[in-house]
Scaffold this motif. Structure first.
Motif, short mmCIF file in Angstrom:
data_model
loop_
_atom_site.label_atom_id
_atom_site.label_comp_id
_atom_site.label_asym_id
_atom_site.label_seq_id
_atom_site.Cartn_x
_atom_site.Cartn_y
_atom_site.Cartn_z
N CYS A 156 3.58 7.15 8.72
CA CYS A 156 3.25 7.29 7.26
C CYS A 156 1.85 6.82 7.19
O CYS A 156 1.02 7.27 6.39
CB CYS A 156 4.10 6.13 6.77
SG CYS A 156 5.76 6.62 6.42
N TRP A 190 6.08 4.61 -6.57
CA TRP A 190 4.60 4.17 -6.75
C TRP A 190 4.21 4.20 -7.95
O TRP A 190 3.53 3.25 -8.44
CB TRP A 190 3.92 5.12 -5.69
CG TRP A 190 2.18 4.85 -5.86
CD1 TRP A 190 1.62 5.47 -6.52
CD2 TRP A 190 1.64 3.85 -4.93
NE1 TRP A 190 0.11 4.83 -6.24
CE2 TRP A 190 0.36 4.06 -5.32
CE3 TRP A 190 1.98 3.08 -3.75
CZ2 TRP A 190 -0.88 3.30 -4.93
CZ3 TRP A 190 0.91 2.35 -3.59
CH2 TRP A 190 -0.59 2.39 -3.74
N MET A 204 1.14 15.61 -0.43
CA MET A 204 1.85 14.27 -0.35
C MET A 204 3.01 14.32 0.51
O MET A 204 3.13 13.35 1.30
CB MET A 204 2.43 13.82 -1.60
CG MET A 204 1.12 13.87 -2.64
SD MET A 204 -0.20 12.53 -2.17
CE MET A 204 1.24 11.14 -1.84
N ALA A 248 5.88 4.20 1.63
CA ALA A 248 6.54 5.08 2.01
C ALA A 248 7.34 4.78 3.38
O ALA A 248 8.57 5.35 3.45
CB ALA A 248 5.35 6.26 2.58
N ARG A 294 3.29 1.08 -10.76
CA ARG A 294 1.91 0.76 -11.38
C ARG A 294 1.99 1.03 -12.90
O ARG A 294 0.99 0.86 -13.57
CB ARG A 294 0.99 1.81 -10.79
CG ARG A 294 0.32 1.13 -9.58
CD ARG A 294 0.18 2.20 -8.16
NE ARG A 294 0.03 1.18 -7.12
CZ ARG A 294 0.84 0.44 -6.40
NH1 ARG A 294 2.33 0.79 -6.66
NH2 ARG A 294 0.66 -0.35 -5.45
N VAL A 321 8.60 9.11 -2.79
CA VAL A 321 7.92 7.83 -2.58
C VAL A 321 6.93 7.77 -3.82
O VAL A 321 6.91 6.57 -4.43
CB VAL A 321 6.99 8.02 -1.32
CG1 VAL A 321 6.04 6.73 -1.14
CG2 VAL A 321 7.92 8.10 -0.23
N TYR A 322 6.50 8.92 -4.18
CA TYR A 322 5.57 8.66 -5.34
C TYR A 322 6.12 8.39 -6.63
O TYR A 322 5.23 8.03 -7.69
CB TYR A 322 4.36 9.88 -5.42
CG TYR A 322 4.88 11.28 -5.41
CD1 TYR A 322 5.43 11.71 -6.42
CD2 TYR A 322 4.24 12.05 -4.15
CE1 TYR A 322 5.70 13.29 -6.54
CE2 TYR A 322 4.94 13.45 -4.34
CZ TYR A 322 5.58 13.75 -5.21
OH TYR A 322 6.02 15.30 -5.46
N TYR A 339 -1.38 9.55 5.76
CA TYR A 339 -2.19 9.32 4.37
C TYR A 339 -3.71 8.40 4.83
O TYR A 339 -4.28 8.17 3.85
CB TYR A 339 -1.52 8.40 3.51
CG TYR A 339 -0.05 8.93 3.22
CD1 TYR A 339 0.14 10.12 2.49
CD2 TYR A 339 1.12 8.58 3.74
CE1 TYR A 339 1.11 10.93 2.02
CE2 TYR A 339 2.34 9.23 3.19
CZ TYR A 339 2.39 10.13 2.62
OH TYR A 339 3.51 10.94 2.21
N SER A 361 0.67 -1.37 0.12
CA SER A 361 -0.25 -0.02 0.01
C SER A 361 1.04 1.17 0.07
O SER A 361 2.07 1.12 0.23
CB SER A 361 -0.79 0.08 1.22
OG SER A 361 -0.09 0.02 2.51
N TYR A 362 0.21 2.46 -0.17
CA TYR A 362 1.14 3.67 -0.18
C TYR A 362 1.88 3.92 1.12
O TYR A 362 2.87 4.25 1.33
CB TYR A 362 0.25 4.86 -0.91
CG TYR A 362 1.08 6.13 -1.12
CD1 TYR A 362 1.75 6.08 -2.38
CD2 TYR A 362 1.75 6.90 -0.19
CE1 TYR A 362 2.42 7.25 -2.51
CE2 TYR A 362 2.53 8.13 -0.37
CZ TYR A 362 2.87 8.01 -1.87
OH TYR A 362 3.61 9.06 -2.34
N VAL A 394 -4.50 6.46 -2.85
CA VAL A 394 -3.86 7.56 -2.54
C VAL A 394 -3.27 8.50 -3.74
O VAL A 394 -3.51 9.65 -3.88
CB VAL A 394 -2.68 7.31 -1.54
CG1 VAL A 394 -1.74 8.52 -1.09
CG2 VAL A 394 -2.78 6.33 -0.36
N VAL A 395 -2.64 7.73 -4.69
CA VAL A 395 -2.32 8.06 -5.74
C VAL A 395 -2.52 7.53 -6.98
O VAL A 395 -2.09 6.49 -7.39
CB VAL A 395 -0.43 8.39 -5.90
CG1 VAL A 395 -0.13 8.84 -7.01
CG2 VAL A 395 -0.05 9.19 -4.58
#
Length: 467
Positions: A75, A234, A112, A55, A238, A230-231, A79, A50-51, A86-87
Protein backbone atom coordinates in the motif's frame (compact mmCIF):
# COMPACT_ATOMS: atom_id res chain seq x y z
CA UNK A 1 -11.81 -14.44 4.33
CA UNK A 2 -12.80 -16.63 1.39
CA UNK A 3 -14.37 -15.69 -1.95
CA UNK A 4 -17.06 -17.49 -3.95
CA UNK A 5 -18.57 -17.10 -7.42
CA UNK A 6 -21.84 -15.33 -8.16
CA UNK A 7 -22.79 -18.43 -10.19
CA UNK A 8 -22.01 -20.98 -7.50
CA UNK A 9 -19.48 -23.13 -9.37
CA UNK A 10 -16.20 -22.15 -7.70
CA UNK A 11 -14.73 -23.56 -4.52
CA UNK A 12 -13.99 -20.80 -1.99
CA UNK A 13 -10.62 -19.17 -2.67
CA UNK A 14 -8.40 -16.77 -0.69
CA UNK A 15 -7.81 -13.22 -1.93
CA UNK A 16 -4.53 -13.81 -3.78
CA UNK A 17 -5.87 -16.75 -5.78
CA UNK A 18 -9.02 -14.80 -6.65
CA UNK A 19 -7.13 -11.84 -8.10
CA UNK A 20 -5.02 -14.14 -10.31
CA UNK A 21 -8.14 -15.97 -11.49
CA UNK A 22 -10.01 -12.89 -12.79
CA UNK A 23 -13.29 -14.29 -14.11
CA UNK A 24 -14.38 -17.33 -12.08
CA UNK A 25 -14.15 -20.74 -13.82
CA UNK A 26 -17.97 -20.92 -14.02
CA UNK A 27 -18.15 -17.54 -15.77
CA UNK A 28 -19.23 -15.70 -12.64
CA UNK A 29 -17.53 -13.01 -10.57
CA UNK A 30 -15.79 -13.41 -7.22
CA UNK A 31 -17.53 -11.94 -4.16
CA UNK A 32 -16.78 -12.22 -0.43
CA UNK A 33 -18.32 -15.30 1.20
CA UNK A 34 -19.33 -12.89 3.97
CA UNK A 35 -18.93 -9.11 3.83
CA UNK A 36 -16.51 -7.87 6.53
CA UNK A 37 -18.05 -5.47 9.05
CA UNK A 38 -16.65 -2.19 10.44
CA UNK A 39 -18.23 -0.86 13.63
CA UNK A 40 -18.39 2.78 14.71
CA UNK A 41 -15.48 2.48 17.14
CA UNK A 42 -13.19 1.00 14.51
CA UNK A 43 -14.24 3.65 12.03
CA UNK A 44 -13.34 6.42 14.48
CA UNK A 45 -9.98 4.79 15.21
CA UNK A 46 -9.12 5.19 11.51
CA UNK A 47 -9.73 8.95 11.42
CA UNK A 48 -6.07 9.97 11.79
CA UNK A 49 -4.57 7.43 9.39
CA UNK A 50 -2.75 8.34 6.20
CA UNK A 51 -4.19 6.98 2.96
CA UNK A 52 -1.73 4.04 2.71
CA UNK A 53 -2.41 3.21 6.37
CA UNK A 54 -6.18 3.30 5.81
CA UNK A 55 -5.77 1.16 2.69
CA UNK A 56 -3.87 -1.41 4.75
CA UNK A 57 -6.70 -1.56 7.31
CA UNK A 58 -9.55 -1.80 4.78
CA UNK A 59 -7.81 -4.17 2.36
CA UNK A 60 -6.61 -6.25 5.29
CA UNK A 61 -10.25 -7.18 5.95
CA UNK A 62 -10.36 -8.84 2.52
CA UNK A 63 -6.76 -9.97 1.93
CA UNK A 64 -6.48 -12.07 5.06
CA UNK A 65 -4.05 -14.49 3.35
CA UNK A 66 -1.41 -11.74 2.91
CA UNK A 67 0.80 -10.97 5.94
CA UNK A 68 -0.05 -7.52 7.30
CA UNK A 69 3.52 -6.19 6.99
CA UNK A 70 3.64 -7.23 3.32
CA UNK A 71 0.26 -5.60 2.67
CA UNK A 72 1.37 -2.38 4.38
CA UNK A 73 4.49 -2.26 2.21
CA UNK A 74 2.46 -2.75 -0.96
CA UNK A 75 0.00 0.00 0.00
CA UNK A 76 2.86 2.38 0.79
CA UNK A 77 4.52 1.66 -2.56
CA UNK A 78 1.23 1.92 -4.49
CA UNK A 79 0.60 5.52 -3.36
CA UNK A 80 4.18 6.72 -2.99
CA UNK A 81 4.06 8.91 -6.11
CA UNK A 82 0.73 10.58 -5.27
CA UNK A 83 0.52 13.96 -3.49
CA UNK A 84 0.59 13.70 0.30
CA UNK A 85 -3.20 13.85 0.67
CA UNK A 86 -3.59 11.24 -2.12
CA UNK A 87 -7.33 11.98 -2.31
CA UNK A 88 -8.11 15.66 -1.60
CA UNK A 89 -11.69 16.87 -1.06
CA UNK A 90 -12.76 20.19 -2.65
CA UNK A 91 -16.04 22.05 -2.18
CA UNK A 92 -17.66 23.52 -5.30
CA UNK A 93 -20.67 25.04 -3.51
CA UNK A 94 -24.34 23.97 -3.47
CA UNK A 95 -23.48 21.45 -0.74
CA UNK A 96 -21.40 19.42 -3.21
CA UNK A 97 -17.83 18.28 -2.57
CA UNK A 98 -15.55 16.69 -5.15
CA UNK A 99 -13.57 13.63 -4.07
CA UNK A 100 -10.26 14.09 -5.90
CA UNK A 101 -9.40 10.73 -7.42
CA UNK A 102 -7.26 11.88 -10.34
CA UNK A 103 -3.91 12.59 -8.67
CA UNK A 104 -2.22 9.42 -9.97
CA UNK A 105 0.12 8.90 -12.95
CA UNK A 106 -2.61 8.73 -15.62
CA UNK A 107 -4.77 11.52 -14.14
CA UNK A 108 -7.85 9.30 -13.68
CA UNK A 109 -9.58 7.51 -10.81
CA UNK A 110 -8.55 4.11 -12.19
CA UNK A 111 -5.03 4.75 -10.81
CA UNK A 112 -6.37 4.46 -7.26
CA UNK A 113 -6.98 0.73 -7.61
CA UNK A 114 -4.61 -0.09 -10.44
CA UNK A 115 -1.48 1.07 -8.64
CA UNK A 116 -2.32 -1.31 -5.80
CA UNK A 117 -3.22 -4.09 -8.24
CA UNK A 118 0.20 -3.77 -9.88
CA UNK A 119 1.86 -4.27 -6.51
CA UNK A 120 -0.26 -7.20 -5.35
CA UNK A 121 -0.13 -9.03 -8.69
CA UNK A 122 3.65 -8.91 -8.71
CA UNK A 123 3.70 -10.10 -5.09
CA UNK A 124 1.36 -13.04 -5.75
CA UNK A 125 3.25 -14.12 -8.88
CA UNK A 126 6.59 -14.02 -7.08
CA UNK A 127 5.12 -16.13 -4.28
CA UNK A 128 4.07 -18.73 -6.86
CA UNK A 129 7.05 -18.33 -9.25
CA UNK A 130 4.55 -17.80 -12.06
CA UNK A 131 3.65 -15.40 -14.88
CA UNK A 132 0.38 -13.77 -15.96
CA UNK A 133 -0.86 -12.44 -19.28
CA UNK A 134 -3.43 -9.75 -18.62
CA UNK A 135 -6.17 -9.42 -21.23
CA UNK A 136 -8.33 -6.36 -20.68
CA UNK A 137 -10.78 -4.03 -22.37
CA UNK A 138 -10.91 -0.28 -21.94
CA UNK A 139 -13.24 2.53 -22.88
CA UNK A 140 -10.49 5.03 -22.08
CA UNK A 141 -9.02 5.15 -18.59
CA UNK A 142 -8.68 1.53 -17.41
CA UNK A 143 -6.19 0.72 -20.16
CA UNK A 144 -3.73 3.51 -19.49
CA UNK A 145 -3.95 3.01 -15.71
CA UNK A 146 -3.27 -0.72 -16.06
CA UNK A 147 -0.41 -0.22 -18.49
CA UNK A 148 1.28 2.42 -16.36
CA UNK A 149 0.90 0.23 -13.26
CA UNK A 150 2.26 -2.91 -14.95
CA UNK A 151 4.76 -1.61 -17.53
CA UNK A 152 8.18 -3.15 -17.21
CA UNK A 153 7.12 -5.87 -14.76
CA UNK A 154 8.97 -9.08 -15.59
CA UNK A 155 6.18 -11.52 -14.71
CA UNK A 156 3.28 -9.72 -16.41
CA UNK A 157 2.32 -8.94 -19.99
CA UNK A 158 -0.66 -6.71 -20.82
CA UNK A 159 -2.92 -7.11 -23.86
CA UNK A 160 -5.30 -4.16 -23.79
CA UNK A 161 -8.23 -3.96 -26.20
CA UNK A 162 -9.77 -0.57 -27.01
CA UNK A 163 -12.45 0.50 -29.52
CA UNK A 164 -11.03 2.19 -32.61
CA UNK A 165 -11.85 5.90 -32.74
CA UNK A 166 -13.86 5.90 -29.50
CA UNK A 167 -11.34 7.44 -27.08
CA UNK A 168 -10.09 11.00 -26.74
CA UNK A 169 -6.76 11.86 -28.39
CA UNK A 170 -5.22 12.22 -24.91
CA UNK A 171 -6.41 8.76 -23.88
CA UNK A 172 -5.00 7.21 -27.04
CA UNK A 173 -1.65 8.93 -26.58
CA UNK A 174 -1.46 7.87 -22.94
CA UNK A 175 -1.77 4.22 -23.97
CA UNK A 176 -0.22 3.97 -27.40
CA UNK A 177 2.94 5.96 -26.55
CA UNK A 178 4.05 3.25 -24.09
CA UNK A 179 6.89 1.29 -25.67
CA UNK A 180 7.61 -1.30 -22.96
CA UNK A 181 7.92 -4.79 -24.43
CA UNK A 182 5.35 -6.26 -22.01
CA UNK A 183 2.57 -3.86 -23.14
CA UNK A 184 0.47 -4.69 -26.21
CA UNK A 185 -2.22 -2.26 -27.37
CA UNK A 186 -4.91 -3.67 -29.66
CA UNK A 187 -7.45 -1.34 -31.32
CA UNK A 188 -10.57 -3.34 -32.20
CA UNK A 189 -13.10 -2.41 -34.88
CA UNK A 190 -16.22 -1.83 -32.80
CA UNK A 191 -17.28 -0.40 -29.43
CA UNK A 192 -16.17 -1.12 -25.86
CA UNK A 193 -18.78 -3.86 -25.43
CA UNK A 194 -17.24 -5.74 -28.38
CA UNK A 195 -13.85 -5.55 -26.68
CA UNK A 196 -15.34 -6.69 -23.38
CA UNK A 197 -17.12 -9.61 -25.07
CA UNK A 198 -13.82 -10.79 -26.54
CA UNK A 199 -12.15 -10.66 -23.13
CA UNK A 200 -14.98 -12.61 -21.50
CA UNK A 201 -14.99 -15.21 -24.25
CA UNK A 202 -11.30 -15.94 -23.80
CA UNK A 203 -11.68 -16.00 -20.01
CA UNK A 204 -14.52 -18.51 -20.38
CA UNK A 205 -12.34 -20.92 -22.38
CA UNK A 206 -10.64 -22.59 -19.43
CA UNK A 207 -8.24 -24.62 -21.57
CA UNK A 208 -6.96 -21.54 -23.42
CA UNK A 209 -6.96 -19.49 -20.20
CA UNK A 210 -4.77 -22.04 -18.42
CA UNK A 211 -2.47 -22.64 -21.39
CA UNK A 212 -1.80 -18.94 -21.88
CA UNK A 213 -1.81 -17.97 -18.16
CA UNK A 214 -4.56 -15.39 -18.71
CA UNK A 215 -5.73 -12.93 -16.05
CA UNK A 216 -7.76 -9.74 -15.86
CA UNK A 217 -7.39 -6.15 -14.64
CA UNK A 218 -10.84 -4.95 -15.61
CA UNK A 219 -13.14 -4.39 -12.68
CA UNK A 220 -14.15 -8.04 -12.90
CA UNK A 221 -10.92 -8.42 -10.87
CA UNK A 222 -11.94 -8.26 -7.21
CA UNK A 223 -8.72 -6.50 -6.19
CA UNK A 224 -9.89 -3.47 -8.19
CA UNK A 225 -13.22 -3.37 -6.37
CA UNK A 226 -11.72 -3.78 -2.90
CA UNK A 227 -9.03 -1.15 -3.49
CA UNK A 228 -11.73 1.33 -4.53
CA UNK A 229 -13.64 0.69 -1.30
CA UNK A 230 -10.83 2.49 0.52
CA UNK A 231 -11.59 5.96 -0.83
CA UNK A 232 -15.21 5.79 0.25
CA UNK A 233 -14.00 5.35 3.84
CA UNK A 234 -11.36 8.07 3.32
CA UNK A 235 -13.90 10.56 1.96
CA UNK A 236 -16.42 9.83 4.72
CA UNK A 237 -13.77 10.36 7.39
CA UNK A 238 -12.94 13.79 5.92
CA UNK A 239 -16.51 14.92 5.27
CA UNK A 240 -17.68 14.17 8.82
CA UNK A 241 -16.44 14.73 12.35
CA UNK A 242 -16.06 12.62 15.48
CA UNK A 243 -19.52 13.58 16.76
CA UNK A 244 -21.10 11.23 14.16
CA UNK A 245 -22.12 8.84 12.84
CA UNK A 246 -23.23 11.14 10.04
CA UNK A 247 -24.66 9.87 6.79
CA UNK A 248 -23.31 11.18 3.50
CA UNK A 249 -24.36 10.53 -0.08
CA UNK A 250 -22.03 9.69 -2.96
CA UNK A 251 -22.65 10.37 -6.64
CA UNK A 252 -20.67 8.16 -9.01
CA UNK A 253 -20.32 8.59 -12.80
CA UNK A 254 -20.93 5.02 -13.94
CA UNK A 255 -20.28 2.85 -16.98
CA UNK A 256 -19.21 -0.67 -15.99
CA UNK A 257 -20.71 -0.40 -12.45
CA UNK A 258 -17.37 -1.13 -10.75
CA UNK A 259 -16.83 2.23 -9.04
CA UNK A 260 -20.31 2.45 -7.54
CA UNK A 261 -20.19 -1.25 -6.62
CA UNK A 262 -17.25 -0.42 -4.36
CA UNK A 263 -19.50 2.11 -2.63
CA UNK A 264 -22.15 -0.59 -2.30
CA UNK A 265 -19.54 -2.80 -0.61
CA UNK A 266 -18.58 0.06 1.73
CA UNK A 267 -22.22 0.59 2.68
CA UNK A 268 -22.67 -3.13 3.34
CA UNK A 269 -19.57 -3.04 5.55
CA UNK A 270 -21.21 -0.44 7.77
CA UNK A 271 -20.06 2.91 6.36
CA UNK A 272 -22.92 5.42 6.99
CA UNK A 273 -23.96 6.08 3.39
CA UNK A 274 -27.46 7.43 2.80
CA UNK A 275 -27.58 7.27 -0.98
CA UNK A 276 -25.44 6.00 -3.82
CA UNK A 277 -26.39 8.10 -6.83
CA UNK A 278 -25.57 6.54 -10.20
CA UNK A 279 -24.89 9.07 -12.96
CA UNK A 280 -25.17 7.80 -16.53
CA UNK A 281 -24.53 9.48 -19.87
CA UNK A 282 -26.63 8.98 -23.01
CA UNK A 283 -25.84 5.24 -22.85
CA UNK A 284 -28.18 5.08 -19.88
CA UNK A 285 -28.91 1.36 -19.63
CA UNK A 286 -28.07 1.38 -15.91
CA UNK A 287 -30.29 4.40 -15.22
CA UNK A 288 -33.15 2.59 -16.95
CA UNK A 289 -32.49 -0.53 -14.85
CA UNK A 290 -32.52 1.30 -11.53
CA UNK A 291 -35.65 3.20 -12.48
CA UNK A 292 -37.60 0.20 -13.85
CA UNK A 293 -35.92 -3.03 -12.74
CA UNK A 294 -35.59 -4.12 -16.38
CA UNK A 295 -32.05 -4.60 -17.66
CA UNK A 296 -31.85 -4.24 -21.43
CA UNK A 297 -28.29 -3.71 -22.79
CA UNK A 298 -27.99 -2.16 -26.22
CA UNK A 299 -26.31 -3.60 -29.27
CA UNK A 300 -23.01 -2.15 -30.45
CA UNK A 301 -24.76 -0.15 -33.17
CA UNK A 302 -26.97 1.52 -30.56
CA UNK A 303 -24.09 2.38 -28.19
CA UNK A 304 -23.52 6.09 -28.68
CA UNK A 305 -20.16 7.83 -28.93
CA UNK A 306 -20.38 10.66 -26.40
CA UNK A 307 -18.23 13.41 -24.89
CA UNK A 308 -17.86 11.29 -21.73
CA UNK A 309 -16.38 8.30 -23.59
CA UNK A 310 -15.26 6.25 -20.59
CA UNK A 311 -18.96 5.68 -19.87
CA UNK A 312 -19.87 4.60 -23.41
CA UNK A 313 -20.78 1.14 -22.17
CA UNK A 314 -24.07 -0.70 -22.60
CA UNK A 315 -23.35 -3.98 -20.77
CA UNK A 316 -22.00 -3.44 -17.26
CA UNK A 317 -19.87 -6.38 -16.07
CA UNK A 318 -20.14 -5.61 -12.37
CA UNK A 319 -23.92 -5.46 -12.24
CA UNK A 320 -23.83 -9.23 -11.69
CA UNK A 321 -22.29 -8.71 -8.25
CA UNK A 322 -25.18 -6.43 -7.26
CA UNK A 323 -27.74 -8.84 -8.72
CA UNK A 324 -26.22 -11.62 -6.59
CA UNK A 325 -27.10 -9.72 -3.42
CA UNK A 326 -30.42 -8.51 -4.80
CA UNK A 327 -31.62 -12.13 -5.31
CA UNK A 328 -30.55 -13.24 -1.84
CA UNK A 329 -27.12 -14.55 -2.93
CA UNK A 330 -28.82 -17.36 -4.82
CA UNK A 331 -26.53 -18.32 -7.72
CA UNK A 332 -29.36 -20.17 -9.48
CA UNK A 333 -31.31 -16.93 -9.87
CA UNK A 334 -28.19 -15.18 -11.19
CA UNK A 335 -27.70 -17.89 -13.80
CA UNK A 336 -31.39 -17.68 -14.74
CA UNK A 337 -31.20 -13.89 -15.19
CA UNK A 338 -28.19 -14.14 -17.46
CA UNK A 339 -29.75 -16.98 -19.46
CA UNK A 340 -32.82 -14.79 -20.01
CA UNK A 341 -30.52 -11.96 -21.06
CA UNK A 342 -28.85 -14.21 -23.65
CA UNK A 343 -32.15 -15.61 -24.94
CA UNK A 344 -34.35 -12.51 -25.06
CA UNK A 345 -32.02 -9.53 -24.73
CA UNK A 346 -33.21 -8.47 -21.27
CA UNK A 347 -34.21 -9.68 -17.85
CA UNK A 348 -36.97 -8.36 -15.64
CA UNK A 349 -36.46 -7.75 -11.92
CA UNK A 350 -39.07 -5.01 -11.70
CA UNK A 351 -40.64 -6.74 -8.68
CA UNK A 352 -37.42 -5.97 -6.80
CA UNK A 353 -37.12 -2.35 -8.01
CA UNK A 354 -38.58 -0.70 -4.85
CA UNK A 355 -35.72 -2.26 -2.87
CA UNK A 356 -33.08 -0.44 -4.94
CA UNK A 357 -33.56 2.80 -3.03
CA UNK A 358 -35.42 1.52 0.02
CA UNK A 359 -32.99 -1.24 1.03
CA UNK A 360 -29.81 -0.45 -0.86
CA UNK A 361 -30.00 3.35 -1.19
CA UNK A 362 -29.27 3.36 -4.94
CA UNK A 363 -30.88 6.01 -7.17
CA UNK A 364 -29.90 7.20 -10.63
CA UNK A 365 -30.09 9.83 -13.35
CA UNK A 366 -28.92 10.65 -16.88
CA UNK A 367 -26.80 13.50 -18.23
CA UNK A 368 -26.44 14.57 -21.86
CA UNK A 369 -23.80 16.45 -23.84
CA UNK A 370 -25.71 19.71 -23.36
CA UNK A 371 -25.93 18.97 -19.62
CA UNK A 372 -22.18 18.36 -19.46
CA UNK A 373 -21.33 21.64 -21.14
CA UNK A 374 -23.75 23.59 -18.95
CA UNK A 375 -22.45 21.90 -15.79
CA UNK A 376 -18.78 22.48 -16.62
CA UNK A 377 -19.65 26.12 -17.27
CA UNK A 378 -21.70 26.64 -14.10
CA UNK A 379 -19.13 24.96 -11.83
CA UNK A 380 -16.34 27.06 -13.34
CA UNK A 381 -18.30 30.30 -12.97
CA UNK A 382 -19.28 29.53 -9.36
CA UNK A 383 -16.05 28.06 -7.99
CA UNK A 384 -13.25 28.46 -10.54
CA UNK A 385 -12.94 24.66 -10.68
CA UNK A 386 -12.65 23.02 -14.11
CA UNK A 387 -14.13 19.53 -14.10
CA UNK A 388 -13.93 16.83 -16.75
CA UNK A 389 -17.04 15.69 -18.68
CA UNK A 390 -17.60 12.51 -16.63
CA UNK A 391 -17.39 14.40 -13.35
CA UNK A 392 -19.81 16.90 -14.88
CA UNK A 393 -22.27 14.06 -15.46
CA UNK A 394 -21.92 13.30 -11.75
CA UNK A 395 -22.48 16.88 -10.62
CA UNK A 396 -25.49 17.28 -12.90
CA UNK A 397 -27.23 14.20 -11.50
CA UNK A 398 -26.12 14.93 -7.92
CA UNK A 399 -28.02 18.23 -8.01
CA UNK A 400 -31.27 16.26 -8.26
CA UNK A 401 -30.61 14.42 -5.00
CA UNK A 402 -29.32 17.10 -2.63
CA UNK A 403 -30.75 16.95 0.89
CA UNK A 404 -30.39 19.37 3.77
CA UNK A 405 -27.86 18.15 6.31
CA UNK A 406 -26.54 15.36 4.09
CA UNK A 407 -23.15 16.09 2.47
CA UNK A 408 -23.11 15.16 -1.23
CA UNK A 409 -19.75 13.81 -2.37
CA UNK A 410 -19.17 13.49 -6.13
CA UNK A 411 -16.40 11.13 -7.18
CA UNK A 412 -14.08 12.91 -9.59
CA UNK A 413 -13.25 10.81 -12.63
CA UNK A 414 -10.29 12.47 -14.35
CA UNK A 415 -8.32 15.64 -14.87
CA UNK A 416 -9.91 17.97 -17.43
CA UNK A 417 -6.73 17.87 -19.57
CA UNK A 418 -7.76 14.42 -20.76
CA UNK A 419 -10.80 15.99 -22.47
CA UNK A 420 -9.48 19.37 -23.55
CA UNK A 421 -11.73 19.63 -26.61
CA UNK A 422 -14.91 19.41 -24.52
CA UNK A 423 -13.56 21.86 -21.95
CA UNK A 424 -12.84 24.37 -24.71
CA UNK A 425 -16.36 23.89 -26.09
CA UNK A 426 -17.85 24.50 -22.63
CA UNK A 427 -15.87 27.49 -21.38
CA UNK A 428 -13.61 28.58 -24.25
CA UNK A 429 -10.38 27.90 -22.36
CA UNK A 430 -7.33 26.21 -23.87
CA UNK A 431 -5.93 24.04 -21.09
CA UNK A 432 -2.20 24.10 -20.44
CA UNK A 433 -0.15 20.91 -20.61
CA UNK A 434 3.05 20.27 -18.69
CA UNK A 435 6.20 19.55 -20.73
CA UNK A 436 5.87 15.88 -19.72
CA UNK A 437 2.30 15.68 -21.02
CA UNK A 438 3.21 17.52 -24.20
CA UNK A 439 6.05 15.07 -24.81
CA UNK A 440 3.63 12.18 -24.35
CA UNK A 441 1.12 13.67 -26.79
CA UNK A 442 3.83 14.13 -29.41
CA UNK A 443 5.47 10.71 -28.93
CA UNK A 444 5.24 7.95 -31.55
CA UNK A 445 2.32 5.60 -31.00
CA UNK A 446 2.45 1.81 -31.10
CA UNK A 447 -0.80 -0.12 -31.61
CA UNK A 448 -2.01 -3.21 -33.46
CA UNK A 449 -5.31 -2.72 -35.29
CA UNK A 450 -7.58 -5.74 -35.45
CA UNK A 451 -11.13 -6.63 -36.56
CA UNK A 452 -13.67 -7.83 -34.01
CA UNK A 453 -12.38 -11.35 -34.55
CA UNK A 454 -11.73 -13.84 -31.75
CA UNK A 455 -9.46 -16.23 -33.71
CA UNK A 456 -7.22 -13.30 -34.70
CA UNK A 457 -6.99 -12.20 -31.07
CA UNK A 458 -6.21 -15.74 -29.90
CA UNK A 459 -3.40 -15.99 -32.47
CA UNK A 460 -1.94 -12.63 -31.44
CA UNK A 461 -1.94 -13.51 -27.74
CA UNK A 462 -0.48 -16.98 -28.31
CA UNK A 463 2.38 -15.44 -30.28
CA UNK A 464 3.20 -12.73 -27.73
CA UNK A 465 2.27 -14.21 -24.33
CA UNK A 466 4.69 -14.92 -21.50
CA UNK A 467 5.16 -18.58 -20.55
Amino acid sequence: MQFISTRGGMEPLPYSDTLLEGLAPDGGLAVPEEMPQVDAATLESWRGLSYPELATEVLGLFATDIPRDDLAMMCADAYADFPEAVVPLRSIGEGITLVGLSEGPTLAFKDMAMQFLGQVLEYALEQRDSVLNIVGATSGDTGSAAEHALRGKARVSVFMLSPQGRMSSFQRAQMFSIDDENVHNIAVEGVFDDCQNLVKSLAGDLEFKRAQHLGAVNSINLARITAQVVYYFWAWLRATDADGPVEVSFTVPSGNFGNILSGFFAKQMGLPIRRLVLAANENNVLDEFFRTGIYRPRAAAQTLATSSPSMDISKASNLERFIFDLVGRDPRRVVTAWRELDEQGHFDLSAEQPRFEGEFGIVSGTSTHADRLATIRSVYEASGEIIDPHTADGVKVARSYLEDGVPMLVLETAKPQKFAETIHEAIGIELEFSPELRQMLDAPQRVAEMPDDEPALRSYITKNALH
